[in-house]
Scaffold this motif. Sequence first.
Motif, PDB file in Angstrom:
ATOM      1  N   LEU A 164       0.819  -1.083   0.204  1.00  0.00           N
ATOM      2  CA  LEU A 164       0.156   0.138  -0.038  1.00  0.00           C
ATOM      3  C   LEU A 164       0.941   1.230  -0.022  1.00  0.00           C
ATOM      4  CD1 LEU A 164      -3.074  -1.114   2.351  1.00  0.00           C
ATOM      5  CD2 LEU A 164      -3.120  -0.807  -0.255  1.00  0.00           C
ATOM      6  N   ASN A 165       2.136   1.099   0.708  1.00  0.00           N
ATOM      7  CA  ASN A 165       2.890   2.452   0.551  1.00  0.00           C
ATOM      8  C   ASN A 165       3.146   2.709  -0.895  1.00  0.00           C
ATOM      9  OD1 ASN A 165       3.022   3.146   3.027  1.00  0.00           O
ATOM     10  ND2 ASN A 165       4.663   1.830   3.694  1.00  0.00           N
ATOM     11  N   ARG A 166       3.555   1.712  -1.636  1.00  0.00           N
ATOM     12  CA  ARG A 166       3.639   2.051  -3.108  1.00  0.00           C
ATOM     13  C   ARG A 166       2.625   2.332  -4.101  1.00  0.00           C
ATOM     14  NH1 ARG A 166       7.501   3.130  -3.663  1.00  0.00           N
ATOM     15  NH2 ARG A 166       8.829   1.532  -3.751  1.00  0.00           N
ATOM     16  N   ILE A 167       1.349   1.336  -3.996  1.00  0.00           N
ATOM     17  CA  ILE A 167       0.446   1.729  -4.845  1.00  0.00           C
ATOM     18  C   ILE A 167      -0.644   2.852  -4.276  1.00  0.00           C
ATOM     19  CG2 ILE A 167       0.685  -0.534  -5.982  1.00  0.00           C
ATOM     20  CD1 ILE A 167      -1.793  -1.323  -4.430  1.00  0.00           C
ATOM     21  N   GLY A 168      -0.292   3.025  -3.105  1.00  0.00           N
ATOM     22  CA  GLY A 168      -1.414   4.055  -2.279  1.00  0.00           C
ATOM     23  C   GLY A 168      -0.888   5.278  -2.438  1.00  0.00           C
ATOM     24  N   ASP A 169       0.367   5.692  -2.843  1.00  0.00           N
ATOM     25  CA  ASP A 169       0.745   7.178  -2.908  1.00  0.00           C
ATOM     26  C   ASP A 169       0.016   7.848  -4.149  1.00  0.00           C
ATOM     27  OD1 ASP A 169       3.209   8.077  -4.956  1.00  0.00           O
ATOM     28  OD2 ASP A 169       3.615   6.107  -4.238  1.00  0.00           O
ATOM     29  N   LYS A 170      -0.021   9.138  -4.006  1.00  0.00           N
ATOM     30  CA  LYS A 170      -0.690   9.991  -4.691  1.00  0.00           C
ATOM     31  C   LYS A 170      -0.279   9.673  -6.324  1.00  0.00           C
ATOM     32  CE  LYS A 170       0.021  14.265  -4.659  1.00  0.00           C
ATOM     33  NZ  LYS A 170      -0.176  15.928  -4.346  1.00  0.00           N
ATOM     34  N   TRP A 171       1.291   9.923  -6.439  1.00  0.00           N
ATOM     35  CA  TRP A 171       1.824  10.038  -7.814  1.00  0.00           C
ATOM     36  C   TRP A 171       1.562   8.279  -8.391  1.00  0.00           C
ATOM     37  CZ3 TRP A 171       1.144  14.373  -9.025  1.00  0.00           C
ATOM     38  CH2 TRP A 171       1.536  15.433  -8.057  1.00  0.00           C
ATOM     39  N   SER A 172       1.883   7.318  -7.651  1.00  0.00           N
ATOM     40  CA  SER A 172       1.793   5.980  -8.150  1.00  0.00           C
ATOM     41  C   SER A 172       0.426   5.851  -8.963  1.00  0.00           C
ATOM     42  CB  SER A 172       2.069   5.203  -7.389  1.00  0.00           C
ATOM     43  OG  SER A 172       3.572   5.097  -6.780  1.00  0.00           O
ATOM     44  N   VAL A 173      -0.619   6.313  -7.909  1.00  0.00           N
ATOM     45  CA  VAL A 173      -2.121   6.054  -8.394  1.00  0.00           C
ATOM     46  C   VAL A 173      -2.214   6.904  -9.749  1.00  0.00           C
ATOM     47  CG1 VAL A 173      -4.480   6.526  -7.850  1.00  0.00           C
ATOM     48  CG2 VAL A 173      -2.768   5.649  -6.103  1.00  0.00           C
ATOM     49  N   MET A 174      -1.838   8.010  -9.870  1.00  0.00           N
ATOM     50  CA  MET A 174      -1.734   9.112 -11.128  1.00  0.00           C
ATOM     51  C   MET A 174      -1.216   8.133 -12.151  1.00  0.00           C
ATOM     52  SD  MET A 174      -3.945  11.282 -10.225  1.00  0.00           S
ATOM     53  CE  MET A 174      -3.728  12.638 -11.381  1.00  0.00           C
ATOM     54  N   VAL A 175       0.135   7.609 -12.021  1.00  0.00           N
ATOM     55  CA  VAL A 175       1.048   7.293 -13.208  1.00  0.00           C
ATOM     56  C   VAL A 175       0.255   5.765 -13.446  1.00  0.00           C
ATOM     57  CG1 VAL A 175       3.136   5.971 -13.705  1.00  0.00           C
ATOM     58  CG2 VAL A 175       3.046   8.156 -12.560  1.00  0.00           C
ATOM     59  N   VAL A 176      -0.255   5.133 -12.640  1.00  0.00           N
ATOM     60  CA  VAL A 176      -1.008   3.649 -13.199  1.00  0.00           C
ATOM     61  C   VAL A 176      -2.135   4.090 -13.756  1.00  0.00           C
ATOM     62  CG1 VAL A 176      -2.337   1.586 -12.354  1.00  0.00           C
ATOM     63  CG2 VAL A 176       0.236   2.493 -11.503  1.00  0.00           C
ATOM     64  N   GLY A 177      -3.004   5.192 -13.225  1.00  0.00           N
ATOM     65  CA  GLY A 177      -4.410   5.550 -13.785  1.00  0.00           C
ATOM     66  C   GLY A 177      -4.207   6.032 -15.226  1.00  0.00           C
ATOM     67  N   MET A 178      -3.183   6.985 -15.303  1.00  0.00           N
ATOM     68  CA  MET A 178      -2.927   7.510 -16.736  1.00  0.00           C
ATOM     69  C   MET A 178      -2.408   6.457 -17.753  1.00  0.00           C
ATOM     70  SD  MET A 178      -3.767  10.565 -17.048  1.00  0.00           S
ATOM     71  CE  MET A 178      -4.009  12.071 -16.031  1.00  0.00           C
TER      72      MET A 178
END
Length: 138
Positions: free
Chosen positions: A19-33
């Motif tokens: 969760l520390n990796r996939i839960g941070d704001k920028w990771s969510v944005m990158v994976v989403g984009m």
Amino acid sequence: MSLTDTSLHSNCSAMSDVLNRIGDKWSVMVVGMLGRNGTLRFNELKRMINGVSQRMLTLTLRNLERDGLVTRTIYPEVPPRVEYSLTQLGKTLQGPISALWDWSAENHEAIIDARAAYDARENVVATQEPRKAAYAQG
């Protein structure tokens, strides 16, 4: 290994690590984009993700690559072309992140309203005189 027993320290550690990796704001944005747009170059991602610095995007992409969620492809051209895309593992995050993205969009206004109501209540309490406690002496 099953992570369903949250009373086990090792399961909590594993959950925190992921969760520390996939839960941070920028990771969510990158994976989403990447999930919504497919393969993208660094500057395309940077333009799409409002507010991310070059350094933060670089670190985020490296960490996602390290975790096996993003793949980086370098083309030997002048200047070199580098593209990023989701791996098979990264694609498994598309559903949860899309759901979180949609939930955020649907509920953002309600959250803003709730924050305003909370802040208004807190401001009223802060402006009142402090309560005095009576203590019995014995």
